[in-house]
Write an enzyme that holds these catalytic residues in place. Structure first.
Site, PDB file in Angstrom:
ATOM      1  N   ASP A 112       0.835  -1.205   0.000  1.00 45.53           N
ATOM      2  CA  ASP A 112       0.000   0.000   0.000  1.00 45.53           C
ATOM      3  C   ASP A 112       0.868   1.252   0.000  1.00 45.53           C
ATOM      4  O   ASP A 112       1.980   1.245   0.533  1.00 45.53           O
ATOM      5  CB  ASP A 112      -0.935  -0.028   1.219  1.00 45.53           C
ATOM      6  CG  ASP A 112      -2.113   0.901   1.062  1.00 45.53           C
ATOM      7  OD1 ASP A 112      -2.394   1.350  -0.073  1.00 45.53           O
ATOM      8  OD2 ASP A 112      -2.765   1.196   2.087  1.00 45.53           O
ATOM      9  N   ASN A 132       1.288   3.334  -2.989  1.00 45.85           N
ATOM     10  CA  ASN A 132       1.800   3.733  -4.311  1.00 45.85           C
ATOM     11  C   ASN A 132       1.293   5.122  -4.709  1.00 45.85           C
ATOM     12  O   ASN A 132       2.047   5.947  -5.218  1.00 45.85           O
ATOM     13  CB  ASN A 132       1.350   2.741  -5.390  1.00 45.85           C
ATOM     14  CG  ASN A 132       1.978   1.374  -5.233  1.00 45.85           C
ATOM     15  OD1 ASN A 132       2.814   1.174  -4.362  1.00 45.85           O
ATOM     16  ND2 ASN A 132       1.563   0.433  -6.070  1.00 45.85           N
ATOM     17  N   ARG A 160       0.140   7.589  -2.773  1.00 51.39           N
ATOM     18  CA  ARG A 160       0.707   8.638  -1.924  1.00 51.39           C
ATOM     19  C   ARG A 160       2.166   8.906  -2.294  1.00 51.39           C
ATOM     20  O   ARG A 160       2.624  10.040  -2.294  1.00 51.39           O
ATOM     21  CB  ARG A 160       0.585   8.253  -0.447  1.00 51.39           C
ATOM     22  CG  ARG A 160      -0.769   8.619   0.145  1.00 51.39           C
ATOM     23  CD  ARG A 160      -1.044   7.890   1.429  1.00 51.39           C
ATOM     24  NE  ARG A 160      -1.421   6.495   1.168  1.00 51.39           N
ATOM     25  CZ  ARG A 160      -1.577   5.588   2.105  1.00 51.39           C
ATOM     26  NH1 ARG A 160      -1.360   5.907   3.368  1.00 51.39           N
ATOM     27  NH2 ARG A 160      -1.944   4.357   1.785  1.00 51.39           N
ATOM     28  N   THR A 181     -10.799  -6.897  -4.884  1.00 52.31           N
ATOM     29  CA  THR A 181     -12.142  -6.862  -5.499  1.00 52.31           C
ATOM     30  C   THR A 181     -12.759  -5.469  -5.348  1.00 52.31           C
ATOM     31  O   THR A 181     -13.707  -5.142  -6.063  1.00 52.31           O
ATOM     32  CB  THR A 181     -13.066  -7.912  -4.833  1.00 52.31           C
ATOM     33  OG1 THR A 181     -12.940  -7.826  -3.404  1.00 52.31           O
ATOM     34  CG2 THR A 181     -12.734  -9.323  -5.277  1.00 52.31           C
ATOM     35  N   ASN A 239     -10.826  -2.680  -5.675  1.00 54.93           N
ATOM     36  CA  ASN A 239     -10.028  -1.721  -6.456  1.00 54.93           C
ATOM     37  C   ASN A 239     -10.674  -1.347  -7.800  1.00 54.93           C
ATOM     38  O   ASN A 239     -10.238  -0.401  -8.462  1.00 54.93           O
ATOM     39  CB  ASN A 239      -8.595  -2.230  -6.670  1.00 54.93           C
ATOM     40  CG  ASN A 239      -7.739  -2.182  -5.417  1.00 54.93           C
ATOM     41  OD1 ASN A 239      -6.836  -2.992  -5.227  1.00 54.93           O
ATOM     42  ND2 ASN A 239      -7.999  -1.234  -4.529  1.00 54.93           N
ATOM     43  N   ARG A 243     -11.694   2.353  -8.584  1.00 49.72           N
ATOM     44  CA  ARG A 243     -10.752   3.389  -9.029  1.00 49.72           C
ATOM     45  C   ARG A 243     -11.042   3.821 -10.468  1.00 49.72           C
ATOM     46  O   ARG A 243     -11.843   3.190 -11.160  1.00 49.72           O
ATOM     47  CB  ARG A 243      -9.327   2.862  -8.899  1.00 49.72           C
ATOM     48  CG  ARG A 243      -9.024   2.537  -7.449  1.00 49.72           C
ATOM     49  CD  ARG A 243      -7.613   2.100  -7.239  1.00 49.72           C
ATOM     50  NE  ARG A 243      -7.408   1.813  -5.817  1.00 49.72           N
ATOM     51  CZ  ARG A 243      -6.243   1.882  -5.201  1.00 49.72           C
ATOM     52  NH1 ARG A 243      -5.162   2.212  -5.873  1.00 49.72           N
ATOM     53  NH2 ARG A 243      -6.149   1.612  -3.916  1.00 49.72           N
ATOM     54  N   SER A 294      -8.191  -4.798   4.863  1.00 47.71           N
ATOM     55  CA  SER A 294      -8.738  -4.504   3.532  1.00 47.71           C
ATOM     56  C   SER A 294      -9.074  -5.763   2.737  1.00 47.71           C
ATOM     57  O   SER A 294      -8.772  -5.865   1.545  1.00 47.71           O
ATOM     58  CB  SER A 294      -7.778  -3.604   2.733  1.00 47.71           C
ATOM     59  OG  SER A 294      -7.534  -2.403   3.424  1.00 47.71           O
TER      60      SER A 294
HETATM   61  C1  IPE Z   1      -5.320  -2.870  -0.237  1.00 49.55           C
HETATM   62  O1  IPE Z   1      -5.009  -1.550  -0.492  1.00 49.55           O
HETATM   63  C2  IPE Z   1      -5.439  -3.651  -1.515  1.00 49.55           C
HETATM   64  C3  IPE Z   1      -4.179  -3.945  -2.185  1.00 49.55           C
HETATM   65  C4  IPE Z   1      -2.995  -3.758  -1.669  1.00 49.55           C
HETATM   66  C5  IPE Z   1      -4.321  -4.522  -3.507  1.00 49.55           C
HETATM   67  P1  IPE Z   1      -6.145  -0.448  -0.717  1.00 49.55           P
HETATM   68  O2  IPE Z   1      -5.426   0.852  -0.868  1.00 49.55           O
HETATM   69  O3  IPE Z   1      -7.045  -0.834  -1.813  1.00 49.55           O
HETATM   70  O4  IPE Z   1      -6.943  -0.507   0.655  1.00 49.55           O
HETATM   71  P2  IPE Z   1      -7.808   0.585   1.410  1.00 49.55           P
HETATM   72  O5  IPE Z   1      -8.816   1.116   0.431  1.00 49.55           O
HETATM   73  O6  IPE Z   1      -6.858   1.657   1.862  1.00 49.55           O
HETATM   74  O7  IPE Z   1      -8.406  -0.131   2.565  1.00 49.55           O
HETATM   75  C1  IPE Z   2      -1.389   0.098  -3.421  1.00 50.27           C
HETATM   76  O1  IPE Z   2      -1.187   1.470  -3.455  1.00 50.27           O
HETATM   77  C2  IPE Z   2      -1.575  -0.510  -4.794  1.00 50.27           C
HETATM   78  C3  IPE Z   2      -2.919  -1.032  -5.064  1.00 50.27           C
HETATM   79  C4  IPE Z   2      -3.921  -1.054  -4.226  1.00 50.27           C
HETATM   80  C5  IPE Z   2      -3.156  -1.569  -6.405  1.00 50.27           C
HETATM   81  P1  IPE Z   2      -2.406   2.484  -3.521  1.00 50.27           P
HETATM   82  O2  IPE Z   2      -2.712   2.764  -4.946  1.00 50.27           O
HETATM   83  O3  IPE Z   2      -3.553   1.999  -2.714  1.00 50.27           O
HETATM   84  O4  IPE Z   2      -1.759   3.767  -2.852  1.00 50.27           O
HETATM   85  P2  IPE Z   2      -2.449   4.796  -1.865  1.00 50.27           P
HETATM   86  O5  IPE Z   2      -3.035   4.006  -0.731  1.00 50.27           O
HETATM   87  O6  IPE Z   2      -3.507   5.517  -2.639  1.00 50.27           O
HETATM   88  O7  IPE Z   2      -1.337   5.688  -1.435  1.00 50.27           O
HETATM   89 MG    MG Z   3      -4.088   2.274  -0.777  1.00 46.84          MG
END
Ligand code: IPE
Ligand code: IPE
Ligand code: MG
Length: 234
Positions: free
Chosen positions: A19, A21, A23, A65, A67, A70, A189
């Site tokens: 988690d 990426n 940010r 599931t 994601n 987005r 999550s």
């Molecule tokens: C958890 O990260 C899912 C993955 C790492 C694929 P998210 O960024 O989707 O989780 P939440 O929304 O912060 O709980």
């Molecule tokens: C994790 O990073 C990657 C996936 C969930 C695919 P994020 O994309 O959730 O990064 P943040 O949480 O928005 O920083």
């Molecule tokens: Mg995230």
């Protein structure tokens, strides 16, 4: 450099909730997908480090599931990066004994990504240095529902823990001993809800694209000091 032998009691299976990426990219003034690009580099780096530590199974939570909520642009970016990564690494993984498996419903993915996933799974199926399990369109709740529906379709009328476990997407992988989540969020999550019943957890503020061998070593040292009791008294 780390000394492998200096850490006792390493986990067999590590789950990684990657988690941060988005940010990471925002902090650099870049679009979110640049964070995912760097995130893929962190996956590669982590696989190399895990092999040095002789870790046998790792599950990377790559796409949940949830994601799908987005933007289409971000989702397409993640799919393209994943496809290019597995395509470019296929020969390398094959040679180094890395076995790629997936869990989740990949039928919702673009055809080219599904194809590349199938090819790399077939090509690496006999490898046994490390299993790299990719959780793709994966959710812990969906996993349990899918398992139960499979049992029903096989004519089962009574569920046991053994039957349920062996119908989960992760079967026959062992349950994760250790779950690492980056980015400072302290939540699951929807990751492997059934399988993490007795996992140890480790939360680090490091954003996934920055995660490296030193961070992994620190996490493993922390795990090695845990006293796992599984409900008993030892
Ligand atoms: C958890 O990260 C899912 C993955 C790492 C694929 P998210 O960024 O989707 O989780 P939440 O929304 O912060 O709980
Ligand atoms: C994790 O990073 C990657 C996936 C969930 C695919 P994020 O994309 O959730 O990064 P943040 O949480 O928005 O920083
Ligand atoms: Mg995230």
């Amino acid at each position: 450099m780390f000394k492998k032998s200096s850490i006792k009691n390493l986990p067999n299976h590590i789950g990684i909730i990657m988690d941060g990426n988005g940010r990471w990219a925002s902090l650099q003034g870049m679009p979110r997908n640049m964070g995912h690009k760097e995130g893929i580099n962190a996956v590669e780096r982590t696989i190399d480090a895990l092999i040095k530590f002789n870790i046998k199974v790792v599950t990377f939570f790559a796409f949940s599931t949830e994601n799908w909520k987005r933007s289409q642009e971000e989702i397409d970016g993640i799919f393209n990066l994943t496809r290019d990564f597995i395509k470019s690494k296929r020969e390398n993984f094959k040679k180094r004994g890395i076995k790629i498996t997936t869990m989740g419903d990949c039928t919702k993915f673009p055809d080219d990504l599904q194809h590349e996933l199938q090819v790399i799974k077939d090509d690496t199926k006999d490898n046994n240095n490390i299993v790299v399990n990719l959780a793709l369109n994966y959710g812990g709740r969906a996993d349990i529902v899918h398992a139960v529906n499979n049992l029903i379709s096989q004519g089962e009328t009574e569920v046991t823990e053994e039957k349920l476990s062996s119908s989960l997407y992760s079967y026959p992988l062992p349950d994760p001993d250790f779950v690492i989540r980056t980015s400072g969020e302290e939540r699951i999550s929807n990751f492997m809800l059934y399988q993490i019943a007795y996992s140890e957890f480790y939360f680090t503020p490091v954003l996934w694209p920055d995660f490296n061998e030193r961070h992994l070593r620190k996490a493993l040292k922390n795990f090695s000091k845990r006293n796992r009791r599984f409900g008993g008294t030892k």
